[in-house]
Design an enzyme around this catalytic site. Sequence first.
Site, PDB file in Angstrom:
ATOM      1  N   HIS A   1       0.824  -1.222   0.000  1.00  0.00           N
ATOM      2  CA  HIS A   1       0.000   0.000   0.000  1.00  0.00           C
ATOM      3  C   HIS A   1       0.858   1.272   0.000  1.00  0.00           C
ATOM      4  O   HIS A   1       0.505   2.275   0.617  1.00  0.00           O
ATOM      5  CB  HIS A   1      -0.962   0.016   1.200  1.00  0.00           C
ATOM      6  CG  HIS A   1      -1.937  -1.115   1.215  1.00  0.00           C
ATOM      7  ND1 HIS A   1      -3.129  -1.088   0.515  1.00  0.00           N
ATOM      8  CD2 HIS A   1      -1.890  -2.329   1.819  1.00  0.00           C
ATOM      9  CE1 HIS A   1      -3.774  -2.229   0.706  1.00  0.00           C
ATOM     10  NE2 HIS A   1      -3.037  -3.000   1.488  1.00  0.00           N
TER      11      HIS A   1
ATOM     12  N   ASN B   1     -10.105  -3.423   1.526  1.00  0.00           N
ATOM     13  CA  ASN B   1      -9.740  -3.340   0.112  1.00  0.00           C
ATOM     14  C   ASN B   1     -10.990  -3.097  -0.727  1.00  0.00           C
ATOM     15  O   ASN B   1     -12.104  -3.072  -0.209  1.00  0.00           O
ATOM     16  CB  ASN B   1      -9.057  -4.637  -0.350  1.00  0.00           C
ATOM     17  CG  ASN B   1      -7.654  -4.794   0.190  1.00  0.00           C
ATOM     18  OD1 ASN B   1      -6.967  -3.814   0.451  1.00  0.00           O
ATOM     19  ND2 ASN B   1      -7.215  -6.035   0.359  1.00  0.00           N
TER      20      ASN B   1
ATOM     21  N   TYR C   1       0.171  -4.830  11.589  1.00  0.00           N
ATOM     22  CA  TYR C   1      -0.028  -3.437  11.176  1.00  0.00           C
ATOM     23  C   TYR C   1       0.610  -2.459  12.161  1.00  0.00           C
ATOM     24  O   TYR C   1       1.318  -1.531  11.767  1.00  0.00           O
ATOM     25  CB  TYR C   1      -1.519  -3.134  11.011  1.00  0.00           C
ATOM     26  CG  TYR C   1      -2.052  -3.507   9.649  1.00  0.00           C
ATOM     27  CD1 TYR C   1      -2.514  -2.539   8.779  1.00  0.00           C
ATOM     28  CD2 TYR C   1      -2.092  -4.824   9.220  1.00  0.00           C
ATOM     29  CE1 TYR C   1      -3.006  -2.867   7.524  1.00  0.00           C
ATOM     30  CE2 TYR C   1      -2.573  -5.168   7.973  1.00  0.00           C
ATOM     31  CZ  TYR C   1      -3.028  -4.189   7.130  1.00  0.00           C
ATOM     32  OH  TYR C   1      -3.500  -4.529   5.883  1.00  0.00           O
TER      33      TYR C   1
END
Length: 492
Positions: free
Chosen positions: A65, A138, A348
């Site tokens: 990303h 997404n 993350y």
Amino acid sequence: MDPYKHRPTSGANSAYWTTNSGAPVWNNNNALTVGHRGPILLEDYHLIEKLAQFDRERIPERVVHARGASAKGFFEVTHDVSQLTCADFLRAPGVQTPVIVRFSTVVHERGSPETLRDPRGFAVKFYTREGNFDLVGNNMPVFFIRDGMKFPDMVHAFKPSPKTNMQENWRVVDFFSHHPESLHMFTFLFDDVGIPLNYRHMDGFGVNTYTLISRDGKAHLVKFHWKPTCGVKCLLDDEAVTVGGTCHTHATKDLTDSIAAGNYPEWKLFIQTIDADHEDRFDFDPLDVTKTWPEDIIPLQPVGRMVLNKNIDNFFAENEQLAFCPAVTVPGIHYSDDKLLQTRIFSYADTQRHRLGPNYLMLPVNAPKCAHHNNHHDGLMNFIHRDEEVNYFPSRFDPTRHAEKYPMPPRVLSGCREKCIIDKENNFKQAGERYRSFDPARQDRFLQRWVDALTDARVTHEIQSIWVSYWSQCDASLGQKLASRLKIKPNM
């Protein structure tokens, strides 16, 4: 706490140039030298500071990303879902919550064209009264793998070769030939929706399964869906080449220009819910991220709308430093045992600490807009001034107490410690159903993209045969057509 209260002073509020420490700079054009042609002196602090700052402008690129665009706006509840969740920002129709959204491509680097075939990230940060909620998804409702153990390998396969630094199809089809659960995702990626027209004309999905918890502690598994009010539009392969050759930032430009012109993008939020006690009633596992929940038996329920009505003020501060994590939830919304979600919960936040430092949540774009307090102190780039004496808990000198307990249904877990796959794999059914939903022209485009991928010079006959077998199990006619185009004999 106001997250902007301790923001460093803007460099634009002085009438003259200064150093970072505020000293006036009377010449920002020339270095300090011995005479007109002599060597530069090391004592030219302004030069050294200017070069050193420039050398450190870039931070580590996101491992996925990397290319992205952000915008700000609000989310408004339009339908009552208070019977399903005690989340404060969903408490009643009409409630508005500020948001920031980041759209992105997934595999390719920060400067890559926005017309490449790739999933698109759709991440929303809600600044609620009970803390931030990150819905990190997404534009496709499923994923390639169901277990996060394979995520690093999957990304390596998609990324450029460590030897040639080029993306190569043989690496992708080789890796996924070992993972038939990826077939459903490929019916999206190799479909027309694999290249969205822009960020405004694409769906968004939470992808993973979460849990909604009501005030009385009742749990429902939930999937989140964003639907654009302007519809879904895509670029075909030749159109993508033309658009990308004209402007490699076309999607960012479209988003920015649309908001600036007052043509605000809007999405409707829907959810699907399953009673947590009924999760074993289907021919698929509701926690399997490679599966969709059929809308004919688990209908979409409207929740609210999101409007993006403000462009960001600074790309670095509100895009590059913008950080999301699926672990960031609020009371009333919790995780599930989705294996991919469980690994994302760790990964993350870990990658944000690597990219931005341990205090990344102090950055204004990431900080909650509600009051917050804990004893997480110091560390690299801690720039919030705190004057309290007590940095431990509990203490009779600090009145801060525990928050009120919010509903969390009890669960009894049992089983053997083991590494295993799920019982209901069912890798081919939904992929075949989606392929058969395409019209003939769309089916042919899908087929041709697979022919192109499988005719890479490095793709072996064995790998081709495996893929023919997989697609034959999804749809017999698709397998036969693929075998015919590849000039090989189908296994089924």
